[in-house]
Design an enzyme around this catalytic site. Structure first.
Site, short mmCIF file in Angstrom:
data_model
loop_
_atom_site.label_atom_id
_atom_site.label_comp_id
_atom_site.label_asym_id
_atom_site.label_seq_id
_atom_site.Cartn_x
_atom_site.Cartn_y
_atom_site.Cartn_z
NE ARG A 227 -21.44 77.22 53.04
CZ ARG A 227 -20.50 76.74 52.43
NH1 ARG A 227 -19.81 75.83 51.26
NH2 ARG A 227 -20.39 75.20 53.43
CG HIS A 275 -20.86 72.70 47.41
ND1 HIS A 275 -21.77 73.73 48.09
CD2 HIS A 275 -19.75 72.58 48.05
CE1 HIS A 275 -21.09 74.16 49.65
NE2 HIS A 275 -20.14 73.63 49.73
P1 NAP Z 1 -13.05 78.85 59.53
O1 NAP Z 1 -12.01 78.64 59.46
O2 NAP Z 1 -13.28 79.42 60.57
O3 NAP Z 1 -11.74 80.82 58.19
C1 NAP Z 1 -12.97 81.64 58.48
C2 NAP Z 1 -11.68 82.96 58.36
O4 NAP Z 1 -13.10 83.87 57.65
C3 NAP Z 1 -11.33 83.21 59.41
O5 NAP Z 1 -10.26 83.57 58.92
C4 NAP Z 1 -11.92 84.19 60.47
O6 NAP Z 1 -10.97 85.47 60.57
C5 NAP Z 1 -11.93 85.04 58.46
N1 NAP Z 1 -13.84 85.88 58.84
C6 NAP Z 1 -14.88 85.15 59.66
N2 NAP Z 1 -15.95 86.07 59.28
C7 NAP Z 1 -15.40 87.54 58.51
C8 NAP Z 1 -15.64 88.60 58.93
N3 NAP Z 1 -17.00 89.38 58.64
N4 NAP Z 1 -14.95 89.67 57.92
C9 NAP Z 1 -13.16 89.73 57.76
N5 NAP Z 1 -12.83 87.75 57.99
C10 NAP Z 1 -14.09 87.11 58.46
O7 NAP Z 1 -13.35 78.61 57.80
P2 NAP Z 1 -12.77 77.57 56.54
O8 NAP Z 1 -12.18 76.24 57.09
O9 NAP Z 1 -11.25 78.14 56.40
O10 NAP Z 1 -13.84 77.73 55.85
C11 NAP Z 1 -14.45 79.45 54.80
C12 NAP Z 1 -15.21 78.30 54.35
O11 NAP Z 1 -15.10 77.26 53.44
C13 NAP Z 1 -15.85 77.34 55.18
O12 NAP Z 1 -17.14 78.80 56.24
C14 NAP Z 1 -17.41 77.29 53.93
O13 NAP Z 1 -18.32 78.49 54.18
C15 NAP Z 1 -16.46 77.32 52.99
N6 NAP Z 1 -16.24 76.08 52.57
C16 NAP Z 1 -16.83 75.25 51.19
C17 NAP Z 1 -15.93 74.07 51.23
C18 NAP Z 1 -16.46 74.14 49.35
O14 NAP Z 1 -16.75 73.10 48.97
N7 NAP Z 1 -17.06 74.97 48.41
C19 NAP Z 1 -15.92 73.03 51.41
C20 NAP Z 1 -15.96 73.35 53.04
C21 NAP Z 1 -15.84 74.82 53.27
P3 NAP Z 1 -10.55 84.89 62.03
O15 NAP Z 1 -9.57 84.77 61.42
O16 NAP Z 1 -9.97 86.42 62.43
O17 NAP Z 1 -11.79 84.43 62.83
#
Ligand code: NAP
Length: 312
Positions: A227, A275
């Site tokens: 993000r 994006h």
């Molecule tokens: P997810 O499964 O919810 O994983 C989030 C990860 O971030 C988890 O490992 C979490 O830790 C960690 N985290 C959250 N807050 C934190 C903090 N304060 N300090 C350290 N680690 C933290 O999410 P995901 O499915 O992997 O997706 C991640 C992000 O990718 C989405 O939220 C979105 O913003 C982005 N995204 C971008 C696109 C694009 O096209 N550019 C597409 C899809 C998604 P824990 O494991 O300990 O909970």
């Protein structure tokens, strides 16, 4: 089961056939159809950013009987704090999304690793520029969630030395994961290539500020498909200008579309992608939606439930 499609009309043709095929027992209605039906009659809402189309705030309050709001996006920062959203909120976890993110990150990591930009078509024979092997290159992934894990493991399988960082530090096979704020400095100090795959929350906003960017090794690349809010834009430009950072590949921004006058567009140290790192693909995601809708109707535990307090 009656389901409301709370998304831009432009998405309807791509999604409606896949959703109906995955969940034939569902009656799916979209915005225009709402006049024909009381919102209180809907059992569930499928949501994507861009609804409502008039630019107003999304109002989930009328859907008093909806048992779930299922997001088509993985990132839910736009609605997680919406006070009208009192229904359980589930985010998107889709095999197609993860595959797309692996491809995107692998491609840009390889560009950084191989120094693909160094060999200009200018008649200069640069055979002193030999990239190291992947095993000699350290890559760190911030965020070890559905996407960060998939990316980290794919890079590990390609031979890179991969470390990971998350809130909990939960172990991930094949990746040296550290957890919590205190471990971040160490992770950054070892990251020749940094991939940021964190959600936008109060705790992650401006995480990569001037001080943290300075902790990366000189010449490091930053690849951000997470993000835009994770990075302090001015600090990033500063780190590129000073030569501390090698390059930044940015897919997400504080304002999207990225305004034409934004310095990222013209900076030689930045690659902007609009994006597109990973799309939710109806062909694979419709089954995920259908599964959760059925769970909601059967009163079974929902998958990929958002923790409203943590914001992801
Ligand atoms: P997810 O499964 O919810 O994983 C989030 C990860 O971030 C988890 O490992 C979490 O830790 C960690 N985290 C959250 N807050 C934190 C903090 N304060 N300090 C350290 N680690 C933290 O999410 P995901 O499915 O992997 O997706 C991640 C992000 O990718 C989405 O939220 C979105 O913003 C982005 N995204 C971008 C696109 C694009 O096209 N550019 C597409 C899809 C998604 P824990 O494991 O300990 O909970």
């Amino acid at each position: 089961m009656k389901v409301f499609f709370a998304a831009r009309d432009a998405l309807w043709d791509a999604w409606a056939p896949s959703l109906r095929a995955a969940c034939p027992e569902m009656t799916l209605a979209r915005s225009g159809d709402l006049a024909a039906g009381d919102p209180a009659t809907f059992d569930a809402v499928i949501y994507a950013p861009g609804w409502p189309e008039d630019g107003g705030a999304a109002d989930f309050a009328p859907f008093v009987n909806a048992r779930v709001v299922q997001s088509l996006w993985a990132g839910v920062e736009r609605i997680v704090g919406n006070s009208t959203l009192t229904q359980p909120l589930c985010r998107m976890v889709d095999p197609g999304l993860a595959r797309g993110m692996v491809d995107y990150c692998t491609g840009w990591v390889l560009r950084a690793h191989l120094g693909m930009d160094a060999y200009a078509q200018d008649g200069v024979w640069r055979n002193d520029l030999v990239p190291p092997l992947a095993a000699e290159r350290s890559v760190a992934v911030l965020g070890m969630g559905e996407l960060g894990r998939a990316v980290g493991q794919a890079l590990g399988a390609s031979g890179f030395r991969v470390s990971g960082w998350s809130a909990s530090g939960r172990p991930v096979p094949g990746i040296a994961v550290q957890g919590g704020a205190a471990a971040l400095d160490d992770v950054l100090a070892g990251a020749e290539i940094l991939v940021t795959l964190l959600p936008d929350t109060a705790d992650t906003r401006d995480l990569m500020d001037a001080q943290r960017l300075a902790m990366l090794p000189r010449g490091a690349w930053l690849i951000n498909p997470g993000r835009g809010t994770l990075i302090d834009d001015r600090a990033l430009i500063g780190a590129l200008e000073s030569g501390h950072l090698g390059h930044a590949v940015l897919d997400v921004f504080r304002t999207e579309p990225l305004p034409p006058a934004h310095p990222f567009w013209s900076h030689p140290g930045v690659t902007v992608t609009p994006h597109i790192a990973a799309e939710t693909r109806p062909a694979t995601a419709a089954a995920v939606v259908a599964d959760n809708l059925r769970r909601a109707m059967a009163g079974q535990p929902l998958r990929y439930l958002v923790d409203r307090a943590r914001g992801y």
